[in-house]
Design a protein around this motif. Structure first.
Motif, mmCIF file in Angstrom:
data_model
loop_
_atom_site.group_PDB
_atom_site.id
_atom_site.type_symbol
_atom_site.label_atom_id
_atom_site.label_comp_id
_atom_site.label_asym_id
_atom_site.label_seq_id
_atom_site.Cartn_x
_atom_site.Cartn_y
_atom_site.Cartn_z
ATOM 1 N N VAL A 192 -54.147 3.406 -56.174
ATOM 2 C CA VAL A 192 -52.869 3.991 -55.736
ATOM 3 C C VAL A 192 -53.088 5.422 -55.242
ATOM 4 N N GLY A 193 -53.902 6.202 -55.958
ATOM 5 C CA GLY A 193 -54.194 7.568 -55.537
ATOM 6 C C GLY A 193 -54.876 7.608 -54.184
ATOM 7 N N TYR A 194 -55.819 6.694 -53.957
ATOM 8 C CA TYR A 194 -56.530 6.659 -52.682
ATOM 9 C C TYR A 194 -55.583 6.328 -51.529
ATOM 10 N N ILE A 195 -54.754 5.311 -51.736
ATOM 11 C CA ILE A 195 -53.874 4.850 -50.659
ATOM 12 C C ILE A 195 -52.823 5.901 -50.302
ATOM 13 N N PHE A 196 -52.195 6.461 -51.310
ATOM 14 C CA PHE A 196 -51.065 7.345 -51.040
ATOM 15 C C PHE A 196 -51.465 8.824 -50.928
ATOM 16 N N TYR A 197 -52.117 9.376 -51.950
ATOM 17 C CA TYR A 197 -52.435 10.800 -51.901
ATOM 18 C C TYR A 197 -53.536 11.082 -50.881
ATOM 19 N N GLY A 198 -54.560 10.221 -50.834
ATOM 20 C CA GLY A 198 -55.626 10.412 -49.864
ATOM 21 C C GLY A 198 -55.118 10.365 -48.427
ATOM 22 N N SER A 199 -54.233 9.417 -48.143
ATOM 23 C CA SER A 199 -53.665 9.303 -46.792
ATOM 24 C C SER A 199 -52.783 10.504 -46.467
ATOM 25 N N TRP A 200 -52.042 10.995 -47.457
ATOM 26 C CA TRP A 200 -51.191 12.168 -47.248
ATOM 27 C C TRP A 200 -52.029 13.397 -46.912
ATOM 28 N N PHE A 256 -59.941 9.639 -70.482
ATOM 29 C CA PHE A 256 -59.291 8.775 -69.496
ATOM 30 C C PHE A 256 -58.350 9.595 -68.599
ATOM 31 N N LEU A 257 -57.515 10.398 -69.207
ATOM 32 C CA LEU A 257 -56.532 11.175 -68.442
ATOM 33 C C LEU A 257 -57.210 12.158 -67.497
ATOM 34 N N TRP A 258 -58.267 12.833 -67.976
ATOM 35 C CA TRP A 258 -58.916 13.816 -67.117
ATOM 36 C C TRP A 258 -59.678 13.144 -65.983
ATOM 37 N N CYS A 259 -60.329 12.007 -66.232
ATOM 38 C CA CYS A 259 -61.025 11.293 -65.160
ATOM 39 C C CYS A 259 -60.044 10.847 -64.068
ATOM 40 N N ILE A 260 -58.872 10.365 -64.476
ATOM 41 C CA ILE A 260 -57.901 9.880 -63.491
ATOM 42 C C ILE A 260 -57.205 11.032 -62.777
ATOM 43 N N ILE A 261 -56.608 11.933 -63.532
ATOM 44 C CA ILE A 261 -55.884 13.067 -62.927
ATOM 45 C C ILE A 261 -56.852 13.979 -62.183
ATOM 46 N N GLY A 262 -57.979 14.264 -62.834
ATOM 47 C CA GLY A 262 -58.966 15.125 -62.192
ATOM 48 C C GLY A 262 -59.535 14.502 -60.931
ATOM 49 N N GLY A 263 -59.847 13.209 -60.973
ATOM 50 C CA GLY A 263 -60.412 12.542 -59.806
ATOM 51 C C GLY A 263 -59.473 12.546 -58.616
ATOM 52 N N ILE A 264 -58.207 12.216 -58.849
ATOM 53 C CA ILE A 264 -57.235 12.094 -57.754
ATOM 54 C C ILE A 264 -56.817 13.448 -57.197
ATOM 55 N N PHE A 265 -56.496 14.399 -58.088
ATOM 56 C CA PHE A 265 -55.865 15.649 -57.644
ATOM 57 C C PHE A 265 -56.812 16.853 -57.626
ATOM 58 N N PHE A 266 -57.989 16.750 -58.244
ATOM 59 C CA PHE A 266 -58.918 17.870 -58.283
ATOM 60 C C PHE A 266 -60.204 17.535 -57.514
ATOM 61 N N GLY A 267 -60.988 16.598 -58.075
ATOM 62 C CA GLY A 267 -62.272 16.259 -57.472
ATOM 63 C C GLY A 267 -62.153 15.658 -56.082
ATOM 64 N N GLY A 268 -61.269 14.683 -55.922
ATOM 65 C CA GLY A 268 -61.097 14.056 -54.613
ATOM 66 C C GLY A 268 -60.628 15.049 -53.571
ATOM 67 N N LEU A 269 -59.732 15.936 -53.968
ATOM 68 C CA LEU A 269 -59.231 16.979 -53.067
ATOM 69 C C LEU A 269 -60.368 17.881 -52.615
ATOM 70 N N GLN A 270 -61.191 18.319 -53.572
ATOM 71 C CA GLN A 270 -62.306 19.205 -53.234
ATOM 72 C C GLN A 270 -63.311 18.510 -52.316
ATOM 73 N N ASP A 271 -63.703 17.280 -52.648
ATOM 74 C CA ASP A 271 -64.730 16.580 -51.869
ATOM 75 C C ASP A 271 -64.260 16.312 -50.437
ATOM 76 N N PHE A 272 -63.050 15.775 -50.325
ATOM 77 C CA PHE A 272 -62.483 15.460 -49.012
ATOM 78 C C PHE A 272 -62.303 16.736 -48.202
ATOM 79 N N GLY A 273 -61.755 17.776 -48.840
ATOM 80 C CA GLY A 273 -61.523 19.042 -48.150
ATOM 81 C C GLY A 273 -62.811 19.695 -47.691
ATOM 82 N N SER A 274 -63.841 19.664 -48.527
ATOM 83 C CA SER A 274 -65.127 20.278 -48.167
ATOM 84 C C SER A 274 -65.773 19.541 -46.999
ATOM 85 N N LEU A 275 -65.717 18.211 -47.023
ATOM 86 C CA LEU A 275 -66.280 17.411 -45.934
ATOM 87 C C LEU A 275 -65.554 17.700 -44.624
ATOM 88 N N PHE A 276 -64.220 17.707 -44.677
ATOM 89 C CA PHE A 276 -63.433 17.945 -43.467
ATOM 90 C C PHE A 276 -63.678 19.351 -42.918
#
Length: 567
Positions: free
Chosen positions: A15-23, A84-104
């Protein structure tokens, strides 16, 4: 319970990938029609366009390392709910944001590093400070993963050395890893020089992987720890200097199938154990805010590391992956998607240790990696059975592959950034340097040799002495990378508000942990019982904290100027 945990994790990450990643992609303006640096700056060495599947394999293999296995397992002392909470929340809103943003951001800066991104919005001084900081982190990455890999290959000093029959798990891992390097070179030649298409080459590669695994299970390679450290150092030095199509791309692509298979085996094991009861998940949900003298903040967020957010990812994204991306439309899958897969691996690691929790909590395993392999193998059969031994050996191999691929990329990144440190703005490469001393220091051979030698020397320390410092430095780098991308997005007029909370949180948590490290090591030194490892930790922690504070001040000034300009 284990089955519910993994299904919930997968659902939330999708769900995080589809919605937050696309946003995020929409907010930043991902443009499939815009040519990437891999196409506009192709040089056959570092800038080489890769097919999405190949680049995904490289990127995921490189960022994963041993972090999403060691980190969540060590953090499990707080219970499965916090992890569990940190892997999910951190992955979607912290780690994924950093990785995607740095690549872009790197794509829009000719595939250059986070240092160049900082320079464009914060100036040359901030760039130099960041490079120094990043090199300190990369030294810890090399040291940590050299230690991990040597540990997975290790044979006792009093045992026979060389090729052996009836190998132990470590000897099997060593043999297969050696053959994997040879296989990667052959694959690279087939696909890049012989014109073999990706699909048939992949089929050949997978069949070859099965063959070398069978060979390794029957014939092992036995060497002592120091010999392995030297050989690993030579390997990563050579791998960082040769063109990416010879080793980096094919090795990481092929190894990704082994890593995906490892995750698939783990999920199958969770399903089997849930219905057959071959293993029980006994990790408590929550063990309290303070465990073994460590408070949950900042310890949990530093220890989980790569399973939720990792500064090392920003260096991979802006160091090697951005130079191989063939189209901006694939940045979301590779930058954001790979991080979420790693979060899933972090959850799997936590479940694995939960299957052997009583033994792990009683210090029954030599390392978190050993607990990981045993936990998943236990889901299939009792300790000592053939299926248990085979799966445990394969999982040990996968951990080694994770760490080796990260070592390859980390050393290559070290070469880039060490050279950048000694070049002026008008000097593109070391050959352009006007000063003879800077020309020597910026030479790729010098930078590679320095980083590998220092990293391997530190790799001889105990992993516990390196890992705690690595976690703090790595997460602090994440906070700085978030700040760098946010500053650039603000400069070019794009939405950067999603960076503020993750950036502030990561900086606060990691600076707090570094202060705690300095205080603890200072107390040991004051007591007169310190060894050189204690001095190393206090000096390293203090240096990184000072550099980070200076960079944060530069960042605050940059954001203030942008806010004033927008008004």
């Amino acid at each position: 319970m284990a089955l519910i945990i993994i299904l919930a994790a997968i659902a939330l990450l999708v769900v995080g990938y589809i919605f937050y990643g696309s946003w995020l992609a929409k907010q930043w303006g991902i443009d499939p029609t815009k040519k990437t640096p891999a196409l506009t700056m192709e040089d056959g060495v570092d800038y080489v366009a890769a097919k999405p599947a190949v680049l995904m394999g490289h990127h995921f293999s490189s960022i994963a390392g041993a972090g999403p296995i060691n980190g969540p397992i060590q953090a499990a002392i707080f219970g499965w709910v916090p992890v569990f909470l940190w892997c999910i929340i951190g992955g979607i809103f912290f780690g994924g944001l950093q990785d995607f943003g740095s690549l872009f951001a790197s794509i829009r800066h000719d595939g250059k590093s986070v240092g160049e991104i900082i320079k464009s919005s914060m100036g040359s001084k901030a760039k130099k400070l960041f490079i120094i900081f990043a090199l300190l982190v990369l030294i810890l990455v090399i040291a940590s993963f050299v230690n991990v890999v040597a540990g997975t290959f290790l044979t006792a000093d009093d045992a026979p050395m060389g090729f052996v029959s009836n190998p132990t798990g470590n000897q099997t891992t060593a043999m297969i890893s050696f053959l994997f390097i040879v296989l990667a070179i052959i694959y690279g030649i087939l696909t890049n020089k012989c014109g073999v298409k990706t699909l048939p080459a992949t089929i050949i590669g997978i069949v070859a992987i099965i063959a070398i695994v069978i060979l390794g299970l029957n014939c092992g390679l036995a060497l002592n720890r120091n010999t392995w450290i030297v050989l690993i150092g030579l390997y990563i030095a050579i791998a960082s200097l040769i063109p990416v199509w010879i080793m980096l791309q094919p090795r990481d692509y092929l190894s990704s199938y082994l890593l995906y298979a490892m995750m698939a085996i783990a999920i199958v094991g969770i399903v089997i154990s849930s219905f057959t009861g071959t293993a029980s998940f006994t990790l408590p949900a929550f063990n309290g805010l303070v465990v073994n003298g460590s408070f949950i903040f900042p310890t949990l967020f530093i220890t989980v590391a790569c399973g939720a957010c990792s500064g090392f990812h920003s260096l991979i994204a802006s160091g090697t992956s951005s130079k191989q991306l063939d189209n901006e439309k694939n940045a979301k899958a590779i930058g954001y998607g790979s991080m979420l897969i790693e979060s899933a691996l972090g959850i799997i690691s936590m479940i694995a240790v939960g299957m052997v929790w009583s033994k792990y909590s009683a210090n029954g395993f030599g390392s978190p990696s050993a607990a990981f392999g045993a936990g998943i193998a236990t889901m299939f059969g009792a300790e000592g059975t053939s299926i248990y031994n085979t799966i445990n050996a394969l999982l040990t191999l996968a951990v080694s592959v994770f760490a080796l691929t990260s070592l390859d990329s980390a050393t290559r990144l070290s070469r880039f950034m060490f050279g950048e440190l000694f070049l002026k703005d008008d000097e593109a490469t070391w050959k352009d340097a006007k000063n003879p001393v800077r020309k020597v220091l910026a030479n790729p051979l010098v930078g590679t040799a320095f980083m590998v030698i220092v990293g391997c020397i530190l790799g001889g320390l105990k992993l516990s002495a390196i890992w705690a410092l690595f976690g703090s430095a790595n997460q602090l780098l994440a906070g700085i990378a978030l700040m760098a991308v946010a500053a650039w997005l603000g400069q070019v007029g794009k939405n950067n508000k999603m960076f503020y909370i993750p950036m502030v949180f990561m900086l606060a948590a990691t600076l707090t942990q570094l202060v705690i490290t300095v205080i603890k090591q200072g107390q040991i030194i004051a007591s007169g019982t310190a060894v050189w490892g204690n001095w190393f930790q206090i000096l390293f922690a203090a240096a990184m904290a000072i550099l980070a504070v200076i960079l944060v001040i530069e960042g605050i000034q940059t954001f203030a100027k942008q806010a004033k300009k927008s008004k």
